[in-house]
Design a protein around this motif. Structure first.
Motif, mmCIF file in Angstrom:
data_model
loop_
_atom_site.group_PDB
_atom_site.id
_atom_site.type_symbol
_atom_site.label_atom_id
_atom_site.label_comp_id
_atom_site.label_asym_id
_atom_site.label_seq_id
_atom_site.Cartn_x
_atom_site.Cartn_y
_atom_site.Cartn_z
ATOM 1 N N GLU A 20 -6.894 9.317 -1.953
ATOM 2 C CA GLU A 20 -6.371 7.345 -1.999
ATOM 3 C C GLU A 20 -6.046 7.385 -3.008
ATOM 4 N N ARG A 22 -7.139 4.569 -6.696
ATOM 5 C CA ARG A 22 -7.636 3.710 -6.536
ATOM 6 C C ARG A 22 -7.049 2.854 -8.521
ATOM 7 N N LEU A 52 -2.057 0.518 -5.465
ATOM 8 C CA LEU A 52 -1.811 -1.049 -4.324
ATOM 9 C C LEU A 52 -2.540 -2.005 -5.027
ATOM 10 N N GLN A 53 -3.594 -1.617 -5.488
ATOM 11 C CA GLN A 53 -4.983 -2.802 -5.694
ATOM 12 C C GLN A 53 -4.624 -4.034 -6.798
ATOM 13 N N SER A 72 -0.965 3.863 -1.684
ATOM 14 C CA SER A 72 -2.997 3.321 -1.988
ATOM 15 C C SER A 72 -3.168 4.517 -1.551
ATOM 16 N N ASN A 73 -2.537 5.947 -1.117
ATOM 17 C CA ASN A 73 -2.174 7.025 -1.309
ATOM 18 C C ASN A 73 -1.483 8.065 -2.193
#
Length: 458
Positions: free
Chosen positions: A404, A406, A430-431, A449-450
């Motif tokens: 993932e 982060r 993505l965050q 996200s990954n």
């Protein structure tokens, strides 16, 4: 007259622990081959105990609320912006600053330039225990410093230096270097643990008493740490390290301790024939000469203190000629590289058991921030597939063991620097998309996200 009594002890140069006999490993800090022989005067210890029993006047205390101290007005600007940045805004009066680095890194050159910048507004004194006054003058001529208001001397007796500080009360004092200083009350030779510790304590105590800003040059040992016990670093207020390969012109000044500022800031310099020149835009310097349409190259953005810096990560992958593939890393932690390669193999499905992988951070930077994880993986992927990363793309994000991606801090600062330098695309966690307005930056911003999603965008 009391007979001189000398006692041999063994001191750890890493933590300062004292032993009565030599041993290979320090029991306190667990370091190997750091214990060296030293000599102490037992008469001096007994005299100290007698002195404690005599009468001394009481200390005069001040109320904290009555003390007048303004951090901004109490600082002296050195005239070198990168040095001021690392120090936290300038030199604090009465502060003790220890600067270390490899021989030839430019410690003495930098401090002589500081003296040249400050000599017209401050009382500056430069004391060298390694060079004669004529040798200092030759270096000043090369740097274009006339030195009319700089007082220089070649001296290594610490008591004479302390008396000079009390008499002249300079604003800036440079000691080059602490390993050459000698305290006559200690029987061991200059550069020993006892000498370095005592000389540093005497110099700093005298400097603080007279509000003198004290620069101390310290040699480094084979491991790159400042020679002498760690207690010397505890005595001073600021510890600075000059980093960089002697074969390259670039130097990085980093703070490992600073009582008056952040330890996250770095200063970047260029070593030239006319002295040390500050690099005000390190991103341009680090990306200078970057190849186009080359596989194995990926640009990332890191945060050093309050400054975003763009740098290039290069990887080279070749089929191994041995039973065990070789891994080499310059600029990032070797164990971190192995961890990211395991994630690339397990989570992205790339077989690298028969591939030698070499990774390099351009410019000699030592990167510790985890935001470079995704760029490392993309760089290795590019080298494995011989598929170049787009030249106008920047990649950053932390990668977990599950593959993932982060989130990282200061995404806004990173994107502004990316846009300023003309890049058009950015792959971010993505965050981070929820923290920014994509329309502000004039960039194609992709949130992933990954690891697999990031690879599919190349």
């Amino acid at each position: 007259m009391a007979k001189e009594k000398l006692k041999t002890i063994y001191v750890c140069t890493n933590c300062g622990e004292i032993y009565h006999r030599w041993q290979g490993q320090c029991s306190s800090c667990k370091e190997w081959n750091t214990i060296i022989e030293d000599v102490i005067d037992t008469n001096a210890q007994s005299n100290d105990k007698k002195a404690l029993s005599s009468s001394y006047p009481h200390i005069e205390f001040n109320q904290l609320s009555d003390v007048d101290a303004d951090d901004n007005t109490n600082r002296i600007k050195t005239g070198i912006g990168e040095l001021d940045r690392v120090l936290g805004g300038g030199v604090v009066r009465g502060a003790g600053m220890l600067i270390g680095g490899e021989p030839g890194a430019g410690k003495s050159t930098l401090l002589l330039q500081v003296c040249g910048n400050l000599c017209n507004k401050c009382n500056v004194m430069y004391i060298s225990g390694e060079e004669s006054v004529s040798q200092i003058k030759l270096r000043a001529n090369r740097l274009g410093i006339d030195g009319k208001n700089i007082s220089i001397a070649s001296e290594n007796d610490v008591f004479s230096i302390c008396r000079s500080i009390e008499h002249y009360q300079p604003d800036i004092m440079v000691i080059d270097s602490i390993q050459t200083m000698n305290c006559s009350t200690i029987s061991s030779s200059p550069g020993s643990v006892s000498q370095v510790r005592e000389c540093t304590s005497l110099l700093l105590g005298t400097a603080k008493k007279h509000d003198t800003a004290l620069f101390i040059v310290g040699h480094v040992n084979k491991d790159g740490a400042i020679a002498g016990p760690k207690v010397m670093e505890h005595i001073v207020d600021t510890v600075l390290y000059f980093e960089g390969d002697k074969m390259l012109p670039y130097r990085i000044l980093r703070s490992s301790k600073n009582r008056y500022g952040s330890t996250n800031e770095i200063g970047m310099f260029d070593m030239s024939s006319k002295g040390i020149i500050e690099i005000k835009n390190p991103s341009l310097m680090l990306l200078e000469g970057k190849g186009t349409n080359v596989s194995g190259s990926c640009v990332t953005c890191v945060i050093e203190g309050s400054r975003p810096i763009l740098t290039e990560i290069q990887s080279l992958t070749t089929k191994t000629s041995f039973g065990t593939p070789r891994r080499a890393a310059a600029g990032i932690d070797y164990n971190r590289l192995n961890l990211l390669l395991a994630v690339l193999e397990k989570r992205a499905g790339f077989f690298i058991q028969n591939i030698d992988i070499y990774l390099n951070v351009v410019g000699g930077l030592e990167l510790e921030e985890t935001s470079i994880d995704l760029a490392v993986i993309i760089s290795v992927f590019s080298g494995l597939t011989d598929k170049p990363v787009p030249d106008d793309m920047v990649v950053f994000g932390e990668v977990g063991l599950g593959g993932e991606v982060r989130g990282v801090v200061n995404i806004d600062l990173r994107l502004k620097e990316i846009r300023r330098l003309g890049f058009k695309k950015a792959i971010i966690p993505l965050q981070g998309l929820s923290q920014i307005d994509k329309n502000v930056y004039d960039l194609e911003i992709y949130g992933v996200s990954n690891v697999r999603q990031a690879i599919n965008l190349i």
